[in-house]
Scaffold this active site. Sequence first.
Site, short mmCIF file in Angstrom:
data_model
loop_
_atom_site.label_atom_id
_atom_site.label_comp_id
_atom_site.label_asym_id
_atom_site.label_seq_id
_atom_site.Cartn_x
_atom_site.Cartn_y
_atom_site.Cartn_z
N MET A 14 0.85 -1.19 0.00
CA MET A 14 0.00 0.00 0.00
C MET A 14 0.89 1.24 0.00
SD MET A 14 -2.98 1.07 2.61
CE MET A 14 -4.58 0.46 2.28
N HIS A 15 1.47 1.56 -1.16
CA HIS A 15 2.37 2.70 -1.21
C HIS A 15 1.61 4.00 -1.38
CE1 HIS A 15 2.24 2.59 -5.65
NE2 HIS A 15 2.13 1.31 -5.46
N ALA A 16 2.31 5.08 -1.63
CA ALA A 16 1.70 6.41 -1.54
C ALA A 16 0.40 6.57 -2.33
CB ALA A 16 2.72 7.47 -1.98
#
Lengths: 85, 537
Positions: A14-16
Amino acid sequence: MRELNYVITDPQGMHARPAGLFVKEAAACKCTVKISKDGKEVDAKRILGVMSLGIKQGQEITVKFDGEDEEQACEKIKTFLEANL
Amino acid sequence: MEAVRGKSVYGGVAIGRAWVYDKGDSTVKRQHINDTAKEIERFEAAKETAKEQLKNLYEKALKEVGEVNAQIFEVHQMMLDDMDYVESITHMIENQNVNAEYSVAVTSDNFSEMFAAMDDDYMRARAADIKDISNRLINVLQGKEDGGISGNEPVVIIADDLAPSETVQLDKSKVLAFVTRHGSTNSHTAILARTMNIPALIGVDYPEDIDGKNVIVDGYGGELHIEPDEILLDKFRQIKEEDAGKQKLLMELKGKEDVTKSGKRIKLYANIGGVSDVVSVLKNDGSGIGLFRSEFLYLGRDNYPTEEEQFQAYKSVAENMAGKKVIIRTLDIGADKKADYFGFDAEENPAMGYRAIRICLKQPDIFKTQLRAIYRASHYGNIAIMYPMIISLSEVKKIREIVNEVKAELDSQQIPYGEVEQGIMIETPAAVMISDILAKEVDFFSIGTNDLTQYTLAIDRQNPHLDDIYDSHHEAVLRMIKMTIENGHKENCWVGICGELGADTSLTEEFIKMGIDELSVTPSAILKVRDKIRKCE
């Protein structure tokens, strides 16, 4: 109160960007939305908190909903997670 | 009036205002505030302005680089509204009676440290996002302009050094010249300056208070003149005018053919680093693109480009070139060009490390995405592919297998694609030595003289201490080139040069004698090389 468990399948975790989209979805809910991983729980409507969980592929998250629209909120977040993460 | 010496990496003269490229670390003083309510109001107003700036950046990025890349600016807007962040700032103002700038700076440090301490490389890199939004806020609070080049007036960019991801963000139409404290003759800033046909100086120990001052960048003499007097200004205005005159003469060569006096036709192509460079290829009358560096799609972002994004970029270039050859070089990342999301390990010796085709063959998913995009785009123009950093026959065979898989997939999905010429870069001594074998496998060779010189002479081209012995005219390099051309021709494989030497007119005649078929040069050098070709026998 409703609860949802989900295992992240996206290789990037769940990156930026997905975190941003996720928080947007959560912020649109009237009920409170909390997200937790490994016992650490944060407000799902706050992006820095969500990002600080460092959610990666293969990890399980729990999302808790509490409030008037919890039913629809839970469904909506579930659909979002399945489509994006 | 003051002059500072440096080393010129590209000739020419620029006169204009100095603009110091700020990496964004503003200094902030702690001040005591009595009216905290008013200070919080000031903070809220700054936050709105910062969000407005980000909204504009988002719109700009949306048009220029597409939605996926633009989203980071939306995430930045959300971060600015994050209640943990906002409350930390407002509580500090309220409880400690301190100014907003100081509260933002401390909050920024706390949050970025939290990210920096995480065990995930990607999240660690988010510390930069926190710093970025905080600096934006502080700049607004201090009444400074937005991060980009302020005003409409073009400026001389002054910086310690510029990373590829930083130059990507600059509005090129506002850059008159580059002056850096560090960097080498072969750094990205130097290459960019040559592409843009503007002067650049490196190794300049400029004074700290140079920002906003009038300067002359003398790319011939290697000097930076700060606040010059009228006499000096006049002298350099005259040089500039003479340059413009020469440039005009060159423009008269537009539309002329690239043939020697004895009738040998040379393919004179251009090197480009992005979709927007096509304009200058057409303006300078390039008859094709001999090197389309695909790295720009991968750099300056935080995730892999999708097949669709790549397809759109390649298609757009192919269509704009309208049937002229476009040679796309597959991903040449690693070494000095890095992107965080690849998760590269730090290397002792990156130039000889995990880079280019080595990555593509070890991580075929990345490679296949790019190949699919290129093949899909080949339906819309005349596309060829070349592969960088080849050292062995087995690599070429492995590539062919993967290309065949991609073609089979496209066939089964009934997606059309065109004939795609296959070539390899010759930039390692290994590839030169076995070029007789490699020539049997491919349609063309393209000699990358920058890396070939570096590997042949065992000189790190990023090391400024070695600039004086980095000699691309070294007999060993010239023999390598000759051998490659001869071995290529024996197998009907055409041979070109796409490194900096291609534009070196002191060697054009020699290359033509060796039998070179193609020269690919920076767009601004096309007409100069055409002039030379037409004067050769």
